[in-house]
Design an enzyme around this catalytic site. Sequence first.
Site, PDB file in Angstrom:
ATOM      1  N   GLY A 161      -7.012 -13.709  14.264  1.00  0.00           N
ATOM      2  CA  GLY A 161      -6.768 -12.781  13.161  1.00  0.00           C
ATOM      3  C   GLY A 161      -6.263 -11.443  13.676  1.00  0.00           C
ATOM      4  N   GLY A 162      -5.549 -11.465  14.795  1.00  0.00           N
ATOM      5  CA  GLY A 162      -5.088 -10.214  15.425  1.00  0.00           C
ATOM      6  C   GLY A 162      -3.824  -9.643  14.824  1.00  0.00           C
ATOM      7  NE  ARG A 181      -5.082 -18.508   7.183  1.00  0.00           N
ATOM      8  CZ  ARG A 181      -5.653 -18.271   6.014  1.00  0.00           C
ATOM      9  NH1 ARG A 181      -5.996 -19.276   5.236  1.00  0.00           N
ATOM     10  NH2 ARG A 181      -5.873 -17.035   5.617  1.00  0.00           N
ATOM     11  CG  ASP A 239      -6.453 -23.125   9.447  1.00  0.00           C
ATOM     12  OD1 ASP A 239      -7.592 -22.694   9.739  1.00  0.00           O
ATOM     13  OD2 ASP A 239      -6.100 -23.358   8.272  1.00  0.00           O
ATOM     14  CG  PHE A 271     -13.660 -15.628  -2.289  1.00  0.00           C
ATOM     15  CD1 PHE A 271     -14.647 -16.077  -3.155  1.00  0.00           C
ATOM     16  CD2 PHE A 271     -13.099 -16.545  -1.408  1.00  0.00           C
ATOM     17  CE1 PHE A 271     -15.064 -17.403  -3.151  1.00  0.00           C
ATOM     18  CE2 PHE A 271     -13.515 -17.871  -1.399  1.00  0.00           C
ATOM     19  CZ  PHE A 271     -14.495 -18.294  -2.264  1.00  0.00           C
ATOM     20  CE1 TYR A 324     -21.802 -11.019   4.559  1.00  0.00           C
ATOM     21  CE2 TYR A 324     -21.228  -8.931   3.530  1.00  0.00           C
ATOM     22  CZ  TYR A 324     -20.878 -10.207   3.952  1.00  0.00           C
ATOM     23  OH  TYR A 324     -19.600 -10.665   3.759  1.00  0.00           O
ATOM     24  N   PRO A 333     -19.776  -4.633  11.728  1.00  0.00           N
ATOM     25  CG  PRO A 333     -17.475  -5.008  11.773  1.00  0.00           C
ATOM     26  CD  PRO A 333     -18.791  -5.732  11.763  1.00  0.00           C
ATOM     27  N   GLY A 334     -19.885  -1.992   9.278  1.00  0.00           N
ATOM     28  CA  GLY A 334     -20.006  -1.661   7.852  1.00  0.00           C
ATOM     29  C   GLY A 334     -18.592  -1.632   7.291  1.00  0.00           C
TER      30      GLY A 334
HETATM   31  C1  HXC Z   1     -13.624 -18.092  -6.266  1.00  0.00           C
HETATM   32  C2  HXC Z   1     -12.032 -18.771  -4.738  1.00  0.00           C
HETATM   33  C3  HXC Z   1     -11.492 -17.457  -4.684  1.00  0.00           C
HETATM   34  C4  HXC Z   1     -12.115 -16.446  -5.485  1.00  0.00           C
HETATM   35  C5  HXC Z   1     -10.335 -18.744  -3.371  1.00  0.00           C
HETATM   36  N1  HXC Z   1     -11.288 -19.512  -3.920  1.00  0.00           N
HETATM   37  N2  HXC Z   1     -10.447 -17.478  -3.810  1.00  0.00           N
HETATM   38  N3  HXC Z   1     -13.080 -19.095  -5.515  1.00  0.00           N
HETATM   39  N4  HXC Z   1     -13.178 -16.811  -6.259  1.00  0.00           N
HETATM   40  N5  HXC Z   1     -11.685 -15.190  -5.479  1.00  0.00           N
HETATM   41  C6  HXC Z   1     -11.478 -20.937  -3.676  1.00  0.00           C
HETATM   42  C7  HXC Z   1     -10.309 -21.771  -4.197  1.00  0.00           C
HETATM   43  O1  HXC Z   1     -10.452 -22.075  -5.559  1.00  0.00           O
HETATM   44  C8  HXC Z   1     -10.418 -23.037  -3.318  1.00  0.00           C
HETATM   45  O2  HXC Z   1     -11.429 -23.909  -3.772  1.00  0.00           O
HETATM   46  C9  HXC Z   1     -10.929 -22.479  -1.993  1.00  0.00           C
HETATM   47  O3  HXC Z   1     -11.513 -21.201  -2.264  1.00  0.00           O
HETATM   48  C10 HXC Z   1      -9.826 -22.305  -0.979  1.00  0.00           C
HETATM   49  O4  HXC Z   1      -8.813 -21.491  -1.545  1.00  0.00           O
HETATM   50  P1  HXC Z   1      -7.338 -21.523  -0.998  1.00  0.00           P
HETATM   51  O5  HXC Z   1      -6.644 -20.347  -1.534  1.00  0.00           O
HETATM   52  O6  HXC Z   1      -6.760 -22.869  -1.183  1.00  0.00           O
HETATM   53  O7  HXC Z   1      -7.672 -21.472   0.560  1.00  0.00           O
HETATM   54  P2  HXC Z   1      -7.104 -20.764   1.761  1.00  0.00           P
HETATM   55  O8  HXC Z   1      -5.633 -20.566   1.677  1.00  0.00           O
HETATM   56  O9  HXC Z   1      -7.608 -21.512   2.893  1.00  0.00           O
HETATM   57  O10 HXC Z   1      -7.764 -19.281   1.700  1.00  0.00           O
HETATM   58  C11 HXC Z   1      -8.999 -18.954   2.234  1.00  0.00           C
HETATM   59  C12 HXC Z   1      -9.646 -17.790   1.474  1.00  0.00           C
HETATM   60  C13 HXC Z   1      -8.681 -16.584   1.337  1.00  0.00           C
HETATM   61  C14 HXC Z   1     -10.903 -17.423   2.247  1.00  0.00           C
HETATM   62  C15 HXC Z   1     -10.030 -18.270   0.104  1.00  0.00           C
HETATM   63  O11 HXC Z   1      -9.345 -15.522   0.689  1.00  0.00           O
HETATM   64  C16 HXC Z   1      -8.151 -16.113   2.662  1.00  0.00           C
HETATM   65  O12 HXC Z   1      -7.172 -16.647   3.167  1.00  0.00           O
HETATM   66  N6  HXC Z   1      -8.795 -15.096   3.300  1.00  0.00           N
HETATM   67  C17 HXC Z   1      -8.402 -14.603   4.630  1.00  0.00           C
HETATM   68  C18 HXC Z   1      -8.567 -13.124   4.811  1.00  0.00           C
HETATM   69  C19 HXC Z   1      -9.831 -12.533   4.268  1.00  0.00           C
HETATM   70  O13 HXC Z   1     -10.558 -13.112   3.474  1.00  0.00           O
HETATM   71  N7  HXC Z   1     -10.088 -11.272   4.693  1.00  0.00           N
HETATM   72  C20 HXC Z   1     -11.242 -10.523   4.294  1.00  0.00           C
HETATM   73  C21 HXC Z   1     -12.278 -10.536   5.368  1.00  0.00           C
HETATM   74  S1  HXC Z   1     -13.298  -9.198   4.991  1.00  0.00           S
HETATM   75  P3  HXC Z   1     -11.088 -25.298  -4.544  1.00  0.00           P
HETATM   76  O14 HXC Z   1     -12.429 -25.937  -4.676  1.00  0.00           O
HETATM   77  O15 HXC Z   1     -10.463 -24.852  -5.810  1.00  0.00           O
HETATM   78  O16 HXC Z   1     -10.162 -26.035  -3.623  1.00  0.00           O
HETATM   79  C22 HXC Z   1     -14.870  -9.496   5.368  1.00  0.00           C
HETATM   80  C23 HXC Z   1     -15.670  -8.221   5.235  1.00  0.00           C
HETATM   81  C24 HXC Z   1     -17.125  -8.386   4.989  1.00  0.00           C
HETATM   82  O17 HXC Z   1     -15.265 -10.547   5.720  1.00  0.00           O
HETATM   83  C25 HXC Z   1     -17.867  -7.084   4.738  1.00  0.00           C
HETATM   84  C26 HXC Z   1     -17.151  -6.027   3.956  1.00  0.00           C
HETATM   85  C27 HXC Z   1     -17.864  -4.761   3.800  1.00  0.00           C
HETATM   86  P1  NAP Z   2      -8.139  -9.178   7.388  1.00  0.00           P
HETATM   87  O1  NAP Z   2      -7.108  -8.175   7.727  1.00  0.00           O
HETATM   88  O2  NAP Z   2      -7.994  -9.981   6.160  1.00  0.00           O
HETATM   89  O3  NAP Z   2      -8.300 -10.104   8.655  1.00  0.00           O
HETATM   90  C1  NAP Z   2      -8.523 -11.462   8.650  1.00  0.00           C
HETATM   91  C2  NAP Z   2      -7.581 -12.083   9.636  1.00  0.00           C
HETATM   92  O4  NAP Z   2      -7.983 -13.428   9.866  1.00  0.00           O
HETATM   93  C3  NAP Z   2      -6.130 -12.112   9.136  1.00  0.00           C
HETATM   94  O5  NAP Z   2      -5.264 -11.676  10.151  1.00  0.00           O
HETATM   95  C4  NAP Z   2      -5.910 -13.588   8.839  1.00  0.00           C
HETATM   96  O6  NAP Z   2      -4.552 -13.944   9.064  1.00  0.00           O
HETATM   97  C5  NAP Z   2      -6.855 -14.274   9.813  1.00  0.00           C
HETATM   98  N1  NAP Z   2      -7.276 -15.584   9.338  1.00  0.00           N
HETATM   99  C6  NAP Z   2      -7.861 -15.881   8.156  1.00  0.00           C
HETATM  100  N2  NAP Z   2      -8.069 -17.181   8.057  1.00  0.00           N
HETATM  101  C7  NAP Z   2      -7.640 -17.731   9.211  1.00  0.00           C
HETATM  102  C8  NAP Z   2      -7.601 -19.060   9.705  1.00  0.00           C
HETATM  103  N3  NAP Z   2      -8.060 -20.078   8.985  1.00  0.00           N
HETATM  104  N4  NAP Z   2      -7.079 -19.284  10.940  1.00  0.00           N
HETATM  105  C9  NAP Z   2      -6.606 -18.244  11.677  1.00  0.00           C
HETATM  106  N5  NAP Z   2      -6.619 -16.962  11.258  1.00  0.00           N
HETATM  107  C10 NAP Z   2      -7.132 -16.723  10.040  1.00  0.00           C
HETATM  108  O7  NAP Z   2      -9.597  -8.503   7.285  1.00  0.00           O
HETATM  109  P2  NAP Z   2     -10.378  -7.438   8.185  1.00  0.00           P
HETATM  110  O8  NAP Z   2     -11.035  -6.522   7.257  1.00  0.00           O
HETATM  111  O9  NAP Z   2      -9.533  -6.914   9.260  1.00  0.00           O
HETATM  112  O10 NAP Z   2     -11.528  -8.347   8.832  1.00  0.00           O
HETATM  113  C11 NAP Z   2     -11.582  -8.602  10.229  1.00  0.00           C
HETATM  114  C12 NAP Z   2     -12.975  -9.004  10.630  1.00  0.00           C
HETATM  115  O11 NAP Z   2     -13.888  -7.951  10.397  1.00  0.00           O
HETATM  116  C13 NAP Z   2     -13.533 -10.204   9.887  1.00  0.00           C
HETATM  117  O12 NAP Z   2     -14.334 -10.987  10.744  1.00  0.00           O
HETATM  118  C14 NAP Z   2     -14.390  -9.577   8.833  1.00  0.00           C
HETATM  119  O13 NAP Z   2     -15.390 -10.445   8.360  1.00  0.00           O
HETATM  120  C15 NAP Z   2     -14.967  -8.433   9.636  1.00  0.00           C
HETATM  121  N6  NAP Z   2     -15.506  -7.329   8.834  1.00  0.00           N
HETATM  122  C16 NAP Z   2     -14.649  -6.503   8.167  1.00  0.00           C
HETATM  123  C17 NAP Z   2     -15.177  -5.447   7.456  1.00  0.00           C
HETATM  124  C18 NAP Z   2     -14.299  -4.472   6.733  1.00  0.00           C
HETATM  125  O14 NAP Z   2     -14.835  -3.600   6.051  1.00  0.00           O
HETATM  126  N7  NAP Z   2     -12.986  -4.554   6.852  1.00  0.00           N
HETATM  127  C19 NAP Z   2     -16.560  -5.260   7.415  1.00  0.00           C
HETATM  128  C20 NAP Z   2     -17.387  -6.131   8.094  1.00  0.00           C
HETATM  129  C21 NAP Z   2     -16.846  -7.173   8.818  1.00  0.00           C
HETATM  130  P3  NAP Z   2      -3.837 -15.130   8.235  1.00  0.00           P
HETATM  131  O15 NAP Z   2      -4.280 -15.005   6.815  1.00  0.00           O
HETATM  132  O16 NAP Z   2      -2.391 -14.888   8.476  1.00  0.00           O
HETATM  133  O17 NAP Z   2      -4.324 -16.378   8.885  1.00  0.00           O
END
Ligand code: HXC
Ligand code: NAP
Length: 285
Positions: free
Chosen positions: A16-17, A41, A68, A101, A151, A192-193
Amino acid sequence: MFQADLLANKIVCVTGGGSGLGLAMAKRFAELGARLVILGRTPERLAAGAHAITAAGNGREVTTLACDVRDYNAVAQAFEAIEQKLGAAPDILVNNAAGNFLAATEELSPGGFDAVMKIVMYGTFNCTQALGKRWIAAQRPGSILNIVTTYAWTGSAFVLPSACAKAGVLALTRSLAVEWATYGIRVNAIAPGPFPTEGAWKRLIPTKDLEEKARQRIPAGRFGEHHELANLAVFLVAGGAEFITGECVTIDGAEALAGAGQFSQFIHMDRAQLKGFLRMMKPGK
Ligand code: HXC
Ligand code: NAP
């Protein structure tokens, strides 16, 4: 804060770099002399990230691999390709890729739970084991850094798959630190927060009102800055403090201590109204 060549001759792989905190860490590692490999990805995101990392690293080339992390075979092939291209396996692995999400758990589909668990928990295991096997076979040391969240200990309402997966990654960190210490492999984590990134904000803190509420939860009165997290990551992976392993360092302006579970505050909102809002955020609605 660090010697300019602290990471010279090191190869660092950041999953995820190509965006957010992974990119911030990768840029800092490059600034300190490391050669970078980034996995994700989306080829366009990786290309843009590589461009920024190359600029931070005085023009040093960055290796990008579209992969992936949920797919063990793809991950194993990626590490083979890295070794072929760079002539050596990475010295340092940062398991940063994540999915997350907001959802009411009773409305979560099995596919939704699966997606987040597989990216965070399985993705971390896949990368760790695929590279760790190479280190152990070559009898060389290594350093792993897992990115969790505060958390991971408390759990949090409305992000159940992420909470389960991050707790699992914390368990992996501690378990493997003990098991692989004999091989000279260290395993640490950062919790991280909130740090503003596009990926996190659009899925978890999508309005100005929620952003302000999130900020108010933090005793330090502000969100984290990317360079602060990147510097902590450097400290944990670089040489100089090799006795640190199995540790998870929180960086959150004391937010977690002030109240567990970032999203548990939603329990104070009208539940039907909240569910309607979460449904609207679901893609395709
Ligand atoms: C409910 C959801 C949803 C939503 C997706 N789904 N989004 N369900 N509410 N908002 C469900 C879909 O219906 C599907 O289920 C399944 O999840 C997979 O969705 P896809 O879109 O097909 O999958 P995919 O392309 O693999 O996407 C994965 C993802 C997406 C996790 C859903 O959000 C993603 O690509 N995220 C990557 C980056 C990311 O999330 N960054 C944030 C990290 S921040 P069904 O059953 O319909 O097939 C973080 C910080 C924590 O972690 C702390 C913060 C303070
Ligand atoms: P982000 O920008 O959405 O980073 C997520 C990265 O993961 C993206 O580059 C994404 O790229 C990659 N990724 C997602 N699914 C993947 C898969 N299946 N295979 C390979 N790569 C994948 O979010 P961020 O906020 O920087 O988060 C980075 C990390 O910090 C995460 O572990 C998150 O849980 C943690 N974190 C963040 C926060 C915050 O406040 N931002 C707080 C606590 C913890 P592609 O979608 O192109 O694959």
